[in-house]
Design a protein around this motif. Structure first.
Motif, PDB file in Angstrom:
ATOM      1  N   ALA A   1       0.842  -1.195   0.000  1.00  0.00           N
ATOM      2  CA  ALA A   1       0.000   0.000   0.000  1.00  0.00           C
ATOM      3  C   ALA A   1       0.876   1.244   0.000  1.00  0.00           C
ATOM      4  N   ALA A   2       1.957   1.193   0.755  1.00  0.00           N
ATOM      5  CA  ALA A   2       2.843   2.356   0.808  1.00  0.00           C
ATOM      6  C   ALA A   2       3.497   2.598  -0.545  1.00  0.00           C
ATOM      7  N   ILE A   3       3.846   1.529  -1.237  1.00  0.00           N
ATOM      8  CA  ILE A   3       4.393   1.717  -2.581  1.00  0.00           C
ATOM      9  C   ILE A   3       3.349   2.429  -3.438  1.00  0.00           C
ATOM     10  N   GLY A   4       2.105   1.960  -3.294  1.00  0.00           N
ATOM     11  CA  GLY A   4       1.027   2.596  -4.050  1.00  0.00           C
ATOM     12  C   GLY A   4       0.961   4.085  -3.770  1.00  0.00           C
ATOM     13  N   LEU A   5       0.931   4.424  -2.509  1.00  0.00           N
ATOM     14  CA  LEU A   5       0.832   5.837  -2.164  1.00  0.00           C
ATOM     15  C   LEU A   5       2.088   6.580  -2.593  1.00  0.00           C
ATOM     16  N   ASN A   6       3.215   5.890  -2.475  1.00  0.00           N
ATOM     17  CA  ASN A   6       4.461   6.537  -2.852  1.00  0.00           C
ATOM     18  C   ASN A   6       4.480   6.869  -4.340  1.00  0.00           C
TER      19      ASN A   6
ATOM     20  N   MET B   1       3.981   5.998   6.726  1.00  0.00           N
ATOM     21  CA  MET B   1       4.975   5.040   6.249  1.00  0.00           C
ATOM     22  C   MET B   1       5.831   5.653   5.162  1.00  0.00           C
ATOM     23  N   ILE B   2       5.189   6.330   4.223  1.00  0.00           N
ATOM     24  CA  ILE B   2       6.017   6.828   3.129  1.00  0.00           C
ATOM     25  C   ILE B   2       6.850   8.018   3.569  1.00  0.00           C
ATOM     26  N   ILE B   3       6.329   8.795   4.481  1.00  0.00           N
ATOM     27  CA  ILE B   3       7.127   9.960   4.871  1.00  0.00           C
ATOM     28  C   ILE B   3       8.307   9.533   5.734  1.00  0.00           C
ATOM     29  N   ILE B   4       8.025   8.646   6.673  1.00  0.00           N
ATOM     30  CA  ILE B   4       9.126   8.159   7.512  1.00  0.00           C
ATOM     31  C   ILE B   4      10.100   7.333   6.673  1.00  0.00           C
TER      32      ILE B   4
ATOM     33  N   ALA C   1       7.019   1.022   6.259  1.00  0.00           N
ATOM     34  CA  ALA C   1       5.973   0.116   6.741  1.00  0.00           C
ATOM     35  C   ALA C   1       6.481  -0.659   7.947  1.00  0.00           C
ATOM     36  N   ALA C   2       7.695  -1.148   7.847  1.00  0.00           N
ATOM     37  CA  ALA C   2       8.233  -1.906   8.966  1.00  0.00           C
ATOM     38  C   ALA C   2       8.311  -1.025  10.204  1.00  0.00           C
TER      39      ALA C   2
END
Ligand SMILES: Nc1ncnc2c1ncn2[C@@H]1O[C@H](COP(=O)(O)OP(=O)(O)OP(=O)(O)O)[C@@H](O)[C@H]1O
Ligand SMILES: Nc1ncnc2c1ncn2[C@@H]1O[C@H](COP(=O)(O)OP(=O)(O)OP(=O)(O)O)[C@@H](O)[C@H]1O
Ligand SMILES: [Mg+2]
Ligand SMILES: [Mg+2]
Lengths: 416, 277, 280, 355, 308
Positions: free
Chosen positions: D62-67, D271-274, D287-288
């Motif tokens: 999901a984070a890849i998606g948002l990224n 997740m994507i910002i961190i 994500a981790a």
């Protein structure tokens, strides 16, 4: 000898206030059993909290983390969140850990033949709805007097809120009243439009099926739009101090259902005061909330948990910790009759309860309490839901689930 | 029309092509007027650009030079006037359509893609020429990879041409100003444009760098026959390398012609050049 | 119009006014940009800092005005003094109050404010009356009449040159003693470049404002400056009186584009010539 | 000087265009893949698989998606959870209503449903920018969840809007153990992550980044902003949709629309910002980090203060530390863990010299 | 018709309350370009601190719990707490992040949200509390009698308060030196630094003012539905108001609030029944989105300048 109980609690977030009271009561009860009786037949209760923030994913993590803790693994999982209940519904059967959902969760799990591992005890949402209608019937002087009446249902627009629809529609058809359903969008801190609609509709009663901030807001807005609080009946998640105190004077006269009552004048609560708080060991940060509706609900959770373990020990060996599977048997054969309730110091505090293989609900009754401006006052005796309507619905729904999942229901006549 | 092609001409063969022939009118602007609210940026301006020439636009700050370029490549739409491009009347259109017609440009305030490397920036210049679709890209196999490499080759030629081999992989944000300008030129060149619009390509450079930049511009013009419209404040540069010069002042045209003509036009001297030059 | 700068008021080669000693700057913890730069600006002088792109001129100025923090840059070595006091740990606000102000490269006007509001913010650090403020404003308008015309336009919509004037004007509003000018001529029409340098000279002569200016336009800069430093690759490689520098053969060739018998046409410069580098 | 590319010469552009041009990276990547595919299933406990690795993988997707949308195409979105919901409910309904629907196809269709919805809600991005767009994507978040609750058809008329995912079966093999679910998730996530990496290093990715960095300039050089933005919305939502379907099928088993609430959207944004905006690897790291940190804090709190602290305080402290750490990380490295990793590598390359 | 007006007026008055929360966002956005996600948490923190002091003050001072003195003392103390919070935020969060991309700052405010929520509850507990401002939430009688339309006294009071706040802040931004500096900072941190605007002070000031606005909003919302965690959700009500009015416009916050408030109520009443109700959650967002399509910067927001 220790019996481990994992507590997937929530003390932060929007429902942190509710969590704090509820888990407080529960933990205090267990602490009291340890302090007074030295545990259950000498088996000390131990527990560990795991913060879920009322979030499904974190709930699952807590479930997994807690399940192998303690000598015999987690004895019972009680997430106090319908969402988490659903998320671990299938896992508990695989892991052989009973899941107890008192007053929430999956309604049709009351059919123990399809859901051997799930116990929506005391009373399900559907039973509650039916009991509320019965209560309104008694207010009118007989259930037949409801004919032609208009009942508003102000519900939280979510899965939880929609649980009420099917049963109320059935009951409306049966008793000849009409239901006007009015949705409130989450979180429900604005209800001007809804109450103006209610003002327009002039229903005879309004059932408040709310959650969190929606409850006080409903009461405030009712007052603002001039709808009498006497005519509002809340469900048990709308009937705690957390819901009325913020509404101030607007809550006066409001009635709500409950499968336990408020107050400290029950022996069980006083025992807690004596054995726990007197020794400065209580769990509640705010001691004034001891005896509140949610605190007492936590005590009910404690009683049921302890009694089930006790029951299991009777079968599997006193003084030994039981496994989840054994505890399940304890829950399924739980029988807290009035005599036992008196022994527990909880007569009138919670209903008597008998679980069977087929019926995981047990009691099916609630009391109604009215807010007098400062505290809840019990106004009725236990009122039973209409099982002739509810039970078939539960069985139908459970059967559908069984079919979808390819589960063969247990044959209860063969269970010992 | 002579399509310039970076690939098929070997380096030494390129010199052979280097014969500048100024051709017919490619771009003809007639009576262009443009205003923003109350501000009249351009008033009734007409001029033309011929094939293969270097056409400069000069004028004081705020005269409307950049706006003129914006009109040419469709960023601004003039309220009045006609634009003929390669003999066709230009309808109101979006900048990417202009790009597809072979018009490329650089910007006054560097408009590189800050988060990307030099190589990627220049690769974007070839965007219009790449045909693979999203799914092929996701696979990055077969055609997509082949295409990527094909275009990479062309981009490498631009990189060689501009002598920026050593900074290929550097994020552009870290480059000094002058190099950024050069990369921007590279991005425009990668599109193999027939008309190149340069907005102050030499601002903020020292003489040496300006000399380099001039060389690049002249080479592009010579070797590929690219028509160039140039905005520049350095009169030395403008007078040395342009074929014809337009002078704008407060949105009006006050001069047009060969460099020497313009240099001696009293109106231009008064409005722009001042006496010291 | 006078273009001769030799007549700069004779200030004794007095106690250093602004001095930078052996400053080293690192960006992002890894990119070493200034490799020990030392320079001095005597009071009431105009000092030019020259050098190619990326030599570190802007970085030097920013290390003085302490704007590096915002770009994840750090002064890791050396000291900076102004009027005898260490200023390398001071906030930009303190520095402006002490009279040191930087005009940043690339304009940096406040796009959504009008030109006039931009100028007014320039006086933020001064507590002055409305009339004084008005006077200052008029003075700036006097120097830059074009700004007066566009006073009510949002700065974001003005042309590049107008923004440059706005940025300089804005700094003047703070009534500084020491201005760090970063590439004031960039993108300006020749006439205005000349005007701006005249203004610099004016301010210098009449109001004793000292200047440290980073410039690419070496020709003009050396004409107006008293003293010059030349930077390459994060080091000072040459310094001297402006006149002297202007006559230096190397400077002539590499920074002024003059060789032997005068200016060479841009058309005729050969592509393959190698650039000479000092040091590094 | 263990880590450096000196001496590794590329003789063709093909080599230079590899995903990992540096040999150490390549070796490292293969080692990591091997570790997660081979070693982890052997050693990891059920708890680790079920409660940590599977969700981390799904959230990474999901984070890849948002990224892709936010990090690469620069369109800030707060509706990712809703697109996950569309994916979950889409896959569920196709599995339910089409007989013999293969799981992987349903998964892809779930993703496509999300992509279609994503494009619809992405249309405003053509005119709206920045935080305005971010807030506008909340419309998608609230509307989609509302619609899923409101129209019982989506949840097969379940009384409460809850769906219970069907058994996963591929070519007759039932994925019903934690290990098999983990491997399935890992496989899907790995393939999709590679595809994402390919996308962002190709023309598509470059046009996204161009639009992100400066859309006017992008248009001037011939990139159609509409196509770039909408394709980013489509691809991003597809990834979120697949993640949502996996969330339902491989992780929770039973989901309700409200499970995909705004909180979840925010979590993915964290997740994507961190992890690092505009970095595929950052998506995994982020994500981790976001999944593990609260768990770690919770466990640490219990280990340190069990019983010695009022119950509520512990949870609040966790919250405080979590918030504090987010701020701390942003200050230390605003570009996220991925950048920290990169700087680490750069230092390693120079090591033992400081600069 | 009476019903229509009742809904309309009720909506307008609720809308003003949304504006009040939106205002806090606008202040900070306008002054620093930071989209302060923590605004909701600040509202919660402020209200909780206020009632917290109200609870403990009688014990500390021996004053009567219902006295005015306790009320105002608690108010002042809560305000002080908000100012401290503002200053700390500037020191700890914003200062080290000067000149970072907006999304980073946005994220930092999310971190701040957790921090503030955690601190608030750790200090004062998670209990849900009531809050009384001494103004009854009941219909104004003469309007009720003459037009049979319900207009709540409390809402009128809140609306007046919000209106006054908005007006004074609008003037402050447009015409004062600090106001101008605030707008400059929002445009370009580094340039603002370079001309000597002390970002630190400026930010501390705005955050403190935003804290004050949060306190007012917290008191009013707290009086309506109790002081509890859900106060943080008021932010969700404010967001559509913000984008509709424009992030950077103080008057936009009020106009946006009125439009959103009125139209969401009308929609719930007149459209809701056809689609099953509960549309208030998303309707304002869709409406605001519609407006944005026509004016991408909101009704009164500053236009996005992008020039080449
Ligand atoms: N924020 C930054 N991060 C990393 N490197 C930087 C940063 N800013 C500048 N640099 C690098 O520092 C070096 C010096 O830059 P600086 O801007 O000081 O040069 P300059 O002499 O002013 O050049 P120009 O004439 O182009 O303005 C350059 O190589 C540049 O790439
Ligand atoms: N988008 C716009 N909105 C409003 N005004 C504009 C816009 N674009 C340009 N202008 C105005 O039009 C005039 C011409 O601007 P332009 O940028 O074309 O000048 P220029 O000749 O390029 O000047 P410079 O040499 O300083 O770059 C200026 O006064 C500017 O303020
Ligand atoms: Mg221009
Ligand atoms: Mg510079």
């Amino acid at each position: 000898q220790e019996q481990f109980i994992g507590l997937p609690s929530y003390r932060v977030g929007p429902f942190g206030a509710n969590g704090a009271s509820l888990y407080g009561g529960w933990i205090d009860y267990m602490a009291m059993i340890n302090a007074r009786d030295g545990g259950i037949n000498g088996v000390k209760l131990t527990w560990e909290e795991c913060e879920t923030e009322y979030n499904n994913a974190r709930g699952v993590e807590c479930y997994e983390r807690l399940k192998t803790k303690g000598a015999t693994g987690n004895t019972v999982f009680q997430p106090l969140s319908t969402g988490i209940t659903y998320s671990v519904l299938e896992k508990v059967a695989q892991d052989k850990i009973p899941m107890v959902t008192i007053g929430y969760g999956r309604t049709d799990a009351a059919d123990g033949r399809v859901f051997p591992w799930v116990f929506p005890m005391i009373s399900t949402y559907w039973t509650q709805a039916s009991a509320i209608i019965n209560y309104l019937g008694t207010k009118e002087g007989g259930i037949d007097k409801l004919k032609g009446k208009k009942i508003g249902l102000l519900y939280h627009d979510s899965a939880y809120g929609k649980e009420s629809h099917a049963i109320l529609d059935k009951l409306a058809a049966k008793h000849g009243f009409t239901v006007e359903k009015i949705a409130v969008a989450n979180p429900g801190n604005e209800q001007q439009a809804q109450w103006l609609q209610i003002r327009q509709m002039k229903p005879d009663y309004v059932i408040l099926w709310g959650w969190g901030v929606m409850n006080p807001t409903a009461l405030r807005t009712a007052a603002k739009t001039g709808y009498s609080r006497d005519k509002i009946v809340g469900v048990w998640w709308s009937g705690s101090e957390e819901d009325t105190i913020p509404a101030g004077d607007a809550a006066k006269g409001y009635t709500a259902a409950g499968f336990n009552v408020a107050g400290t004048n029950y022996p069980v609560v006083q025992e807690i005061q004596k054995h726990v708080y007197a020794k400065n060991a209580g769990n509640m940060a705010d001691k004034d909330r001891v005896g509140s509706v949610l605190y007492n609900r936590g005590v009910v959770h404690g009683i049921i948990t302890v009694e089930a373990i006790r029951k299991a020990q009777e079968k599997y060996g006193k003084g030994k910790p039981v496994t989840g599977e054994q505890a399940r048997w304890g829950f399924e054969n739980l029988d807290i009759d009035n005599a036992r309730l008196t022994q527990l110091g909880a007569a009138g505090f919670m209903p008597d309860l008998k679980i069977t293989c087929a019926d995981h609900e047990g009691a099916g009754k609630v009391k109604f309490q009215q807010w007098d401006g400062t505290k809840w006052k019990v106004v009725t005796d236990w009122i039973q839901g209409d099982q002739s309507v509810v039970r078939p619905m539960i069985e139908e729904s459970a059967a559908a689930y069984a079919k979808e999942k390819g589960i063969t229901p247990r044959d209860c006549s063969k269970e010992s | 029309m002579m399509m310039n092609d970076l690939i098929h001409v070997a380096p030494d063969a390129q010199l052979a092509v280097a014969e500048r022939r100024i051709g017919g009118v490619v771009l003809d602007l007639q009576n262009i007027s443009l205003s923003f609210g109350g501000v009249k940026a351009l008033t009734n301006i007409s001029f033309d650009v011929r094939e293969h020439e270097i056409r400069s636009i000069i004028g004081p700050n705020g005269a409307g030079k950049s706006s003129m370029l914006n009109v040419i490549n469709g960023v601004y739409h003039p309220q009045e006037g006609r634009i003929m491009f390669r003999g066709e009347l230009r309808q109101k259109m979006e900048p990417h359509v202009a790009a597809a017609q072979g018009i490329a440009r650089t910007f006054q305030n560097i408009a590189l893609f800050k988060g990307m490397s030099v190589l990627d920036n220049i690769m974007t210049g070839r965007n219009l020429k790449m045909k693979c679709n999203l799914f092929q890209h996701a696979l990055y196999w077969g055609r997509a990879q082949k295409e990527e490499i094909e275009h990479r080759l062309k981009v490498e030629e631009v990189i060689d041409f501009l002598e920026i081999q050593d900074i290929r992989k550097t994020p552009v944000g870290r480059l000094p100003y002058g190099l950024q300008k050069r990369v921007e030129l590279g991005r425009a060149l990668a599109a193999e444009p027939s008309l190149l619009l340069l907005d102050e390509p030499m601002a903020g450079m020292n003489v040496e760098e300006k000399q380099d930049m001039c060389r690049f511009i002249l080479d592009v013009n010579d070797q590929f026959g690219t028509t160039i419209v140039l905005i520049e404040h350095d009169m030395g540069v403008v007078m040395d390398i342009s074929d014809r010069v337009v002078v704008l002042d407060y949105g009006k045209k006050i001069g047009d012609g060969a460099p020497d003509e313009v240099k001696n036009n009293p109106e231009v001297i008064a409005a722009y050049l001042g006496t010291s030059h | 119009m006078q273009t001769n700068t030799a007549a700069a008021p004779a200030v004794p080669a007095a106690a250093p006014y602004l001095s930078i000693n052996n400053v080293e700057v690192i960006y992002d913890h890894v990119i070493l940009v200034l490799k020990g730069v030392s320079l001095e600006v005597p009071k009431g002088r105009i000092v030019a800092l020259l050098g190619a792109n990326g030599a570190g001129k802007s970085t030097t100025l920013k290390s003085i005005s302490n704007l590096l923090g915002a770009e994840r840059g750090d002064v890791t070595k050396g000291s900076i003094e102004f009027k005898g006091a260490r200023i390398d740990r001071m906030t930009p606000n303190d520095l402006v109050r002490r009279g040191v102000i930087q005009v940043m490269e690339g304009r940096h006007c406040f796009g959504h404010l009008t030109i006039e509001e931009n100028l007014l913010t320039g006086a933020y650090t001064r507590s002055i009356s409305r009339t004084e403020l008005k006077d200052s404003l008029e003075k700036v308008y006097h120097y830059f009449p074009r700004l007066k015309q566009r006073r009510t336009s949002q700065a974001g919509y003005t042309s590049g040159g107008e923004q440059q004037m706005c940025a300089i004007g804005r700094a003047l509003m703070a009534k500084p003693e020491m201005i760090l000018l970063d590439e004031p001529s960039m993108g300006l029409a020749p006439q205005i470049v000349e005007e701006i340098f005249e203004i610099v000279k004016d301010l210098n002569a009449k109001e004793q404002v000292s200047f440290l200016l980073a410039e690419q336009n070496t020709m003009v800069a050396l004409r107006y400056a008293d003293y010059g430093y030349i930077m390459e690759n994060g080091r000072i490689v040459m310094e001297g009186e402006a006149k002297g520098l202007a006559n230096n053969e190397d400077v002539k060739e590499f920074y002024l584009g003059l060789s032997g018998e005068g200016r060479k046409s841009f058309r005729d410069v050969k592509h393959y010539r190698r650039r000479k580098r000092w040091l590094s | 000087m263990l880590y450096r590319e000196a001496g590794q010469f590329k003789v063709s552009y093909q080599e230079d265009q590899q995903i990992f041009p540096i040999r150490q990276d390549r070796v490292g990547f293969i080692a990591i893949l091997g570790f997660f595919f081979l070693a982890v299933p052997l050693v990891a406990s059920e708890y680790w698989l079920q409660a940590i690795l599977i969700p981390v993988l799904i959230f990474s997707l999901a984070a890849i998606g948002l990224n892709i949308l936010t990090g690469y195409a620069g369109q800030l979105s707060l509706g990712s959870a809703a697109f996950m919901a569309v994916g979950a409910f889409g896959a569920y309904n196709f599995m339910l209503r089409v007989d013999g629907m293969p799981f992987l196809v349903a998964l892809a269709i779930g993703g496509l449903c999300a992509a279609v919805v994503g494009v619809a809600f992405g249309l405003p991005s053509l005119r709206i920018k920045g935080f305005y767009l971010a807030v506008a994507t909340l419309a998608a978040q609230f509307f989609i969840v509302w619609a899923l609750v409101k129209f019982p058809w989506f949840s097969n008329n379940s009384s409460s809007g809850v769906i219970s995912a069907q058994q996963i079966e591929i070519l007759g093999f039932a994925f019903d153990t934690p290990v098999s679910k983990y491997l399935l998730t890992l496989g899907i996530v790995a393939v999709l992550a590679l595809a994402a990496k390919n996308l962002v290093r190709s023309t598509t990715g470059r046009s996204w980044m161009a639009v992100r960095d400066m859309d006017v300039a992008a248009e001037v050089i011939g990139i159609r902003p509409m196509f770039a933005k909408l394709s980013a919305f489509a691809v991003s939502s597809f990834y979120c949709g697949v993640a949502g379907a996996l969330y339902a099928y491989a992780y929770l088993g039973t989901v309700e629309p409200e499970g995909f609430n705004l909180d979840l959207s925010f979590k993915i944004l964290f997740m994507i910002i961190i992890g690092g905006v505009g970095s595929i690897m950052g998506s995994f790291l982020g994500a981790a980090f976001i999944v593990l940190l609260p768990i770690f804090l919770n466990v640490a709190m219990h280990a340190l203060f069990a019983g010695s602290m009022p119950a509520g305080l512990g949870s609040n402290l966790e919250l405080i530390i979590f918030g504090g750490l987010i701020i701390f990380f942003l200050i230390v490295e605003p570009h996220g863990l991925a950048r920290l990793w990169q700087i680490g590598k750069e230092k390693l390359r120079l090591w033992p010299f400081p600069h | 018709m009476g019903f229509f007006f009742e809904v309309l007026i009720g909506g307008l008055l609720s809308g003003v309350l949304y504006s009040l929360v939106a205002l806090g966002f606008v202040l900070i956005y306008k002054a620093s370009g930071v989209f302060n996600f923590a605004q909701g948490a600040m509202v919660f923190f402020a209200a909780l601190t206020f009632v917290g002091f109200q609870e403990v003050l009688p014990g500390w001072t021996g004053l009567d719990a219902d006295s005015n003195v306790v009320f105002w003392l608690a108010f002042v103390l809560a305000l002080a707490a908000m100012i401290v919070l503002g200053i700390l935020t500037e020191k700890v969060v914003l200062r080290p992040l000067v000149n970072q991309p907006h999304i980073t700052l946005f994220m930092a405010t999310i971190g701040l949200t957790f921090l503030v929520e955690g601190i608030a509850q750790a200090l004062w507990g998670a209990n849900v509390r009531g809050l009384s401002l001494g103004i009854a939430d009941e219909p104004v009688e003469w309007i009720m009698e003459s037009a049979d339309i319900l207009v709540s006294k409390f809402d009128l009071f809140a609306a007046t308060l919000a209106g006054a706040l908005v007006a004074s802040l609008a003037l402050f931004f447009q015409y004062t030196k600090v106001g101008r500096a605030l707008r400059a900072v929002a445009d370009d941190h580094q340039a603002a630094l370079s001309i000597g605007i002390p970002l630190q002070h400026i930010w501390a000031i705005v955050w403190a003012v935003a804290g004050f606005v949060a306190l007012v909003a917290g008191l009013i919302w707290g009086a309506r539905s109790g002081v509890q965690f859900a106060l943080t959700f008021t932010a969700l009500k404010a967001l559509p108001v913000l984008i509709l009015g424009g992030f950077t416009s103080v008057p936009g916050a009020i106009v946006g609030g009125l439009i959103i408030g009125a139209s969401e109520k009308l929609a719930e009443v007149y459209i809701g029944p056809f689609v099953g109700g509960g549309i208030e959650g998303w309707f304002p967002y869709v409406l605001a989105l519609g407006f944005l399509l026509i004016r991408p910067e909101g009704l009164f927001g500053e236009r996005h300048i992008d020039r080449v």
